[in-house]
Design an enzyme around this catalytic site. Structure first.
Site, mmCIF file in Angstrom:
data_model
loop_
_atom_site.group_PDB
_atom_site.id
_atom_site.type_symbol
_atom_site.label_atom_id
_atom_site.label_comp_id
_atom_site.label_asym_id
_atom_site.label_seq_id
_atom_site.Cartn_x
_atom_site.Cartn_y
_atom_site.Cartn_z
ATOM 1 N N PRO A 1 0.878 -1.371 -0.018
ATOM 2 C CA PRO A 1 -0.168 -0.050 -0.187
ATOM 3 C C PRO A 1 0.898 1.177 -0.287
ATOM 4 O O PRO A 1 1.656 1.352 0.894
ATOM 5 C CB PRO A 1 -0.763 -0.061 1.265
ATOM 6 C CG PRO A 1 0.172 -0.965 2.159
ATOM 7 C CD PRO A 1 0.857 -1.897 1.620
ATOM 8 N N ASP B 1 6.107 3.500 1.180
ATOM 9 C CA ASP B 1 5.284 2.338 1.769
ATOM 10 C C ASP B 1 4.437 2.894 3.155
ATOM 11 O O ASP B 1 5.160 3.338 4.051
ATOM 12 C CB ASP B 1 6.314 1.346 2.120
ATOM 13 C CG ASP B 1 5.478 0.192 2.592
ATOM 14 O OD1 ASP B 1 4.420 0.281 3.160
ATOM 15 O OD2 ASP B 1 6.271 -0.836 2.707
ATOM 16 N N HIS B 2 3.038 2.836 3.030
ATOM 17 C CA HIS B 2 2.351 3.298 4.102
ATOM 18 C C HIS B 2 2.201 2.472 5.087
ATOM 19 O O HIS B 2 1.759 2.975 5.999
ATOM 20 C CB HIS B 2 0.811 3.692 3.637
ATOM 21 C CG HIS B 2 0.315 4.845 4.163
ATOM 22 N ND1 HIS B 2 0.451 5.400 5.431
ATOM 23 C CD2 HIS B 2 -0.608 5.888 3.545
ATOM 24 C CE1 HIS B 2 -0.275 6.462 5.575
ATOM 25 N NE2 HIS B 2 -0.779 6.967 4.590
ATOM 26 N N ARG B 3 2.807 1.649 5.137
ATOM 27 C CA ARG B 3 2.750 0.410 6.289
ATOM 28 C C ARG B 3 3.802 1.005 7.151
ATOM 29 O O ARG B 3 3.480 0.714 8.649
ATOM 30 C CB ARG B 3 3.228 -0.889 5.912
ATOM 31 C CG ARG B 3 2.087 -1.522 5.267
ATOM 32 C CD ARG B 3 2.608 -2.919 4.471
ATOM 33 N NE ARG B 3 3.843 -2.732 3.931
ATOM 34 C CZ ARG B 3 4.590 -3.933 3.363
ATOM 35 N NH1 ARG B 3 4.072 -5.161 3.495
ATOM 36 N NH2 ARG B 3 5.615 -3.685 2.700
#
Length: 470
Positions: A272, A442-444
């Protein structure tokens, strides 16, 4: 970095026995199992030259069948998903049988040749190779097959005529020059071979300037240019057509590198991501570049250095997540920079970019680009990046989005620096050079505030670049 051929033992009928006095039969019987030493025939496997490599292509065999090998000698050049690499033998012996010819493709871990420990074992190794039913993918039909030795029966010793006949046949179809390994085989990079086909250049007439006389792309281009200068007008038109000619409607399979890029791009879809853009004024950076360009400094090195110094203050942007359950704060800041090469792209890595001075960084970058275009990068020079920069500004592109490489936290897309009319702080209209950067993250592990803060720091460094030259 040298890579070693992986080998395993095949049982051999040849044994060595230590002679003993007939006065001690019981002792001989009791120790016979330990005193019998089998001679060895080893399978040479296709090595894994990178973490993403699943198969390799044989670019060229440096040694020929029957050649004596010493530990550490280069035996074969293998094309992995990112580069061509010389592969060395880990054992002394004889190259008994080549099972995958030049141009052939083999899966990682599959046998590509047999290595005999002694010269007497060569015939037996050839017999084993000919009876093998698990041969890897053969060379393309379009490639010109090299003359093969006649099959040697099991009851014939190694000192028979076919070996000499093969050497004579190979010499007859090869040209003797620095890249031909004593007249046996022409050694050239895959790109050089492709160029030679397109430009209709005979590689046998080209003198290589690469490592150990290897023919590289610039050698082919230089030779083609010399021929073009003295050729009549029709030949010039033909060369131009060959250089630019693409047969429309044809289906072209992926190269090894394109296949690797495809797998990485598909893997990136599972991450994501989000994107943040920022406008940076480059007047001060442009002025610095003009001042130190004559000293060998490149704009790529300037951007990499500025990015690395910004990452020092924002380590989360330099982190990476591989398992989806944890992430790593990388201990080094290694800036990977995307470079377009024939058949794909690669990301040479400027390691410890925050610690290396700008001038050394520029020299290293030029070295990496030359190696990338010659497909000579070693794995640690392209797969150790912790943050990636992709710059299309030299093409006039003002903005674009980049795809996140798997395992890294962020990639920054850099557009061209362009003159822009802006409003000044005192309410007037002024002119400044500005560039757009867009970061995909990377939105994690990285959030909007993290990226915004990083971009603010980067902008301050670029707009006041005094720290870049220290």
């Amino acid at each position: 970095m040298a890579h070693l051929l992986k080998t395993s033992f095949l049982p051999s009928s040849q044994t060595l026995r230590r002679s003993h006095s007939s006065s001690a039969p019981a002792l001989i019987s009791g120790r016979r199992s330990r005193l019998q030493v089998q001679a060895k025939i080893r399978e040479i496997f296709m090595p894994a030259l990178s973490s993403t490599m699943t198969e390799g292509k044989i670019v060229s065999w440096v040694k020929s069948e029957g050649d004596k090998l010493s530990k550490g000698e280069s035996v074969v050049v293998v094309e992995s998903d990112k580069a061509d690499m010389d592969v060395e033998t880990f054992y002394d012996g004889y190259l008994a049988s080549i099972m995958v010819e030049e141009g052939g493709i083999a899966a990682v871990g599959s046998a590509i040749a047999l290595l005999a420990e002694t010269e007497e074992e060569i015939a037996e190794a050839k017999a084993k190779a000919s009876s093998s039913t698990a041969a890897p993918t053969a060379a393309p039909a379009a490639a010109t097959p090299e003359p093969q030795p006649e099959k040697i029966p099991d009851n014939v010793g190694p000192a028979v005529v076919p070996k000499a006949a093969v050497a004579a046949a190979v010499a007859a179809v090869s040209s003797t020059h620095p890249a031909s390994e004593g007249g046996k085989r022409i050694v050239a990079s895959p790109y050089a071979k492709k160029l030679a086909r397109e430009l209709k250049v005979d590689l046998g007439a080209v003198v290589g300037t690469g490592p150990l006389g290897r023919i590289v792309a610039k050698d082919v281009e230089a030779f083609a240019a010399q021929v073009t200068e003295v050729a009549p007008e029709p030949s010039v038109r033909k060369s131009a057509d060959a250089e630019a000619g693409i047969e429309l409607g044809t289906v072209v399979p992926f190269t090894t590198m394109q296949g690797a890029v495809s797998r990485n791009m598909l893997e990136s879809l599972s991450v994501p991501t989000f994107r943040v853009g920022y406008t940076i004024t480059t007047d001060a950076l442009d002025a610095l570049y003009k001042k130190i360009k004559s000293k060998g400094v490149t704009m790529t090195a300037l951007l990499a250095k500025a990015t690395a110094l910004a990452l020092v203050k924002h380590p989360v942007v330099n982190s990476g997540c591989r398992d989806g359950k944890s992430f790593t704060y990388n201990s080094s800041i290694n800036i990977a920079v995307a470079v377009a090469i024939d058949g794909g792209l690669i990301t040479p890595v400027l390691q410890d970019a925050d610690k290396v001075d700008l001038y050394s960084l520029s020299r290293k970058w030029k070295e990496l680009v030359d190696k990338a275009r010659a497909k000579q990068l070693q794995p640690h020079e392209y797969n150790t990046g912790t943050f990636t920069v992709s710059n299309l500004g030299m093409f006039g592109v003002d903005r674009f989005d980049a795809i996140l490489p798997p395992g890294t936290g962020a990639i920054m897309a850099v557009g061209a620096s362009q003159p822009t009319v802006v409003g000044t702080k005192d309410g007037r209209i002024g002119r400044k050079n500005q560039m757009q950067v867009n970061v995909t993250a990377d939105h994690r592990i990285i959030y909007g505030a993290d990226l915004a803060s990083f971009l603010q720091t980067l902008a301050k460094i670029i707009e006041d670049p005094k720290d870049l030259t220290f």
